[in-house]
Write a protein that holds these residues in place. Structure first.
Motif, PDB file in Angstrom:
ATOM      1  N   TYR A 186      -7.406  -7.514   4.080  1.00 19.23           N
ATOM      2  CA  TYR A 186      -6.410  -6.448   4.051  1.00 19.23           C
ATOM      3  C   TYR A 186      -5.030  -7.034   3.750  1.00 19.23           C
ATOM      4  N   LEU A 187      -4.191  -6.191   3.194  1.00 19.59           N
ATOM      5  CA  LEU A 187      -2.797  -6.566   2.994  1.00 19.59           C
ATOM      6  C   LEU A 187      -1.933  -5.415   3.495  1.00 19.59           C
ATOM      7  N   GLN A 188      -1.311  -5.627   4.635  1.00 21.69           N
ATOM      8  CA  GLN A 188      -0.388  -4.636   5.179  1.00 21.69           C
ATOM      9  C   GLN A 188       0.984  -4.902   4.577  1.00 21.69           C
ATOM     10  N   MET A 189       1.517  -3.903   3.892  1.00 17.69           N
ATOM     11  CA  MET A 189       2.793  -4.056   3.203  1.00 17.69           C
ATOM     12  C   MET A 189       3.813  -3.127   3.833  1.00 17.69           C
ATOM     13  N   ASN A 190       4.832  -3.696   4.426  1.00 14.57           N
ATOM     14  CA  ASN A 190       5.906  -2.934   5.068  1.00 14.57           C
ATOM     15  C   ASN A 190       7.216  -3.166   4.341  1.00 14.57           C
ATOM     16  N   SER A 191       8.170  -2.307   4.605  1.00 15.87           N
ATOM     17  CA  SER A 191       9.511  -2.425   4.008  1.00 15.87           C
ATOM     18  C   SER A 191       9.415  -2.619   2.499  1.00 15.87           C
ATOM     19  N   LEU A 192       8.622  -1.794   1.860  1.00  7.75           N
ATOM     20  CA  LEU A 192       8.385  -1.948   0.429  1.00  7.75           C
ATOM     21  C   LEU A 192       9.650  -1.715  -0.382  1.00  7.75           C
ATOM     22  N   LYS A 193       9.751  -2.468  -1.468  1.00  9.16           N
ATOM     23  CA  LYS A 193      10.896  -2.390  -2.365  1.00  9.16           C
ATOM     24  C   LYS A 193      10.419  -2.005  -3.763  1.00  9.16           C
ATOM     25  N   PRO A 194      11.292  -1.430  -4.576  1.00 12.44           N
ATOM     26  CA  PRO A 194      10.878  -1.100  -5.949  1.00 12.44           C
ATOM     27  C   PRO A 194      10.329  -2.307  -6.707  1.00 12.44           C
ATOM     28  N   VAL A 199       0.232  -0.135  -7.152  1.00  9.34           N
ATOM     29  CA  VAL A 199       1.218   0.163  -6.112  1.00  9.34           C
ATOM     30  C   VAL A 199       2.544   0.472  -6.802  1.00  9.34           C
ATOM     31  N   THR A 200       3.074   1.646  -6.543  1.00  7.59           N
ATOM     32  CA  THR A 200       4.348   2.046  -7.130  1.00  7.59           C
ATOM     33  C   THR A 200       5.317   2.403  -6.013  1.00  7.59           C
ATOM     34  N   VAL A 201       6.472   1.760  -6.020  1.00 12.61           N
ATOM     35  CA  VAL A 201       7.492   1.993  -5.004  1.00 12.61           C
ATOM     36  C   VAL A 201       8.701   2.633  -5.674  1.00 12.61           C
ATOM     37  N   GLY A 249      11.063   1.355   1.412  1.00 12.49           N
ATOM     38  CA  GLY A 249      11.105   1.298   2.862  1.00 12.49           C
ATOM     39  C   GLY A 249       9.816   1.708   3.529  1.00 12.49           C
ATOM     40  N   GLY A 250       8.907   2.270   2.752  1.00  5.41           N
ATOM     41  CA  GLY A 250       7.637   2.724   3.289  1.00  5.41           C
ATOM     42  C   GLY A 250       6.614   1.619   3.391  1.00  5.41           C
ATOM     43  N   SER A 251       5.387   2.009   3.763  1.00  2.00           N
ATOM     44  CA  SER A 251       4.303   1.048   3.983  1.00  2.00           C
ATOM     45  C   SER A 251       3.031   1.496   3.282  1.00  2.00           C
ATOM     46  N   LEU A 252       2.229   0.522   2.934  1.00  3.27           N
ATOM     47  CA  LEU A 252       0.881   0.753   2.398  1.00  3.27           C
ATOM     48  C   LEU A 252      -0.027  -0.342   2.927  1.00  3.27           C
ATOM     49  N   ARG A 253      -1.320  -0.032   3.012  1.00  2.00           N
ATOM     50  CA  ARG A 253      -2.307  -1.033   3.420  1.00  2.00           C
ATOM     51  C   ARG A 253      -3.381  -1.105   2.358  1.00  2.00           C
ATOM     52  N   LEU A 254      -3.517  -2.256   1.760  1.00  2.00           N
ATOM     53  CA  LEU A 254      -4.545  -2.477   0.756  1.00  2.00           C
ATOM     54  C   LEU A 254      -5.775  -3.099   1.405  1.00  2.00           C
ATOM     55  N   SER A 255      -6.941  -2.741   0.868  1.00  2.00           N
ATOM     56  CA  SER A 255      -8.193  -3.317   1.328  1.00  2.00           C
ATOM     57  C   SER A 255      -8.942  -3.908   0.147  1.00  2.00           C
ATOM     58  N   CYS A 256      -9.702  -4.940   0.422  1.00  3.34           N
ATOM     59  CA  CYS A 256     -10.537  -5.563  -0.611  1.00  3.34           C
ATOM     60  C   CYS A 256     -11.879  -5.883   0.029  1.00  3.34           C
ATOM     61  N   ALA A 257     -12.946  -5.325  -0.540  1.00  4.99           N
ATOM     62  CA  ALA A 257     -14.280  -5.538  -0.006  1.00  4.99           C
ATOM     63  C   ALA A 257     -15.119  -6.326  -0.996  1.00  4.99           C
ATOM     64  N   ALA A 258     -15.793  -7.341  -0.487  1.00  2.00           N
ATOM     65  CA  ALA A 258     -16.666  -8.156  -1.328  1.00  2.00           C
ATOM     66  C   ALA A 258     -18.076  -7.571  -1.341  1.00  2.00           C
ATOM     67  N   SER A 259     -18.759  -7.756  -2.467  1.00  6.54           N
ATOM     68  CA  SER A 259     -20.092  -7.165  -2.636  1.00  6.54           C
ATOM     69  C   SER A 259     -21.164  -7.892  -1.837  1.00  6.54           C
ATOM     70  N   ARG A 260     -20.857  -9.114  -1.417  1.00 11.23           N
ATOM     71  CA  ARG A 260     -21.831  -9.883  -0.644  1.00 11.23           C
ATOM     72  C   ARG A 260     -21.081 -10.878   0.221  1.00 11.23           C
ATOM     73  N   SER A 261     -21.807 -11.492   1.118  1.00  8.43           N
ATOM     74  CA  SER A 261     -21.206 -12.517   1.958  1.00  8.43           C
ATOM     75  C   SER A 261     -20.772 -13.695   1.099  1.00  8.43           C
ATOM     76  N   ILE A 262     -19.622 -14.223   1.424  1.00  7.57           N
ATOM     77  CA  ILE A 262     -19.099 -15.372   0.702  1.00  7.57           C
ATOM     78  C   ILE A 262     -19.375 -16.607   1.554  1.00  7.57           C
ATOM     79  N   SER A 263     -19.421 -17.744   0.926  1.00  5.61           N
ATOM     80  CA  SER A 263     -19.762 -18.962   1.642  1.00  5.61           C
ATOM     81  C   SER A 263     -18.827 -19.180   2.832  1.00  5.61           C
TER      82      SER A 263
END
Length: 120
Positions: free
Chosen positions: A79-87, A116-118, A15-29
């Motif tokens: 980013y990936l905002q994850m709400n209402s997380l389930k096992p 990610v562990t729920v 039922g909780g939330s997490l926000r994942l981030s992903c950063a690229a090392s350089r500009s992508i096309s």
């Protein structure tokens, strides 16, 4: 190739939330796509969500309505905002970068993954 670094994973109750981030090392096309995949314990890696540099999003049915993917300007970060997380959302989450080549997206990098562990 592009190096990608994920962050934001952790342990959360159902039922909780997490926000994942992903950063690229350089500009992508200019025409690119950033996506999230996950690999549950003992299972194959599966698609979760993606977003193109033009803002078009796509979600797997299992996360539609609960997860939201978004990209920062220039698509260097996603980013990936994850709400209402389930096992059953428990998995290692990976970020993938692709570029548009002759009408198809070609992978140019994967991240190392973030756990990610729920708990129920």
């Amino acid at each position: 190739q592009v190096q990608l670094v994920e962050s934001g994973g952790g342990l959360v109750q159902a039922g909780g939330s997490l926000r994942l981030s992903c950063a690229a090392s350089r500009s992508i096309s200019e025409d690119n796509q950033l996506g999230w995949y996950r690999q549950p314990p003992g299972k194959q890696r599966e698609f979760v969500a993606s977003i193109t540099s033009r803002g078009r999003t796509n979600y797997s049915d299992s996360v539609k309505g609960r997860f939201t993917i978004s990209g920062a300007s220039g698509q260097n970060t996603v980013y990936l905002q994850m709400n209402s997380l389930k096992p059953e959302d428990t998995a290692v989450y990976y970020c993938k970068a692709s570029v548009l080549v002759s009408g198809d997206y070609s992978t140019v990098g994967w991240g190392q993954g973030t756990q990610v562990t729920v708990s129920s």
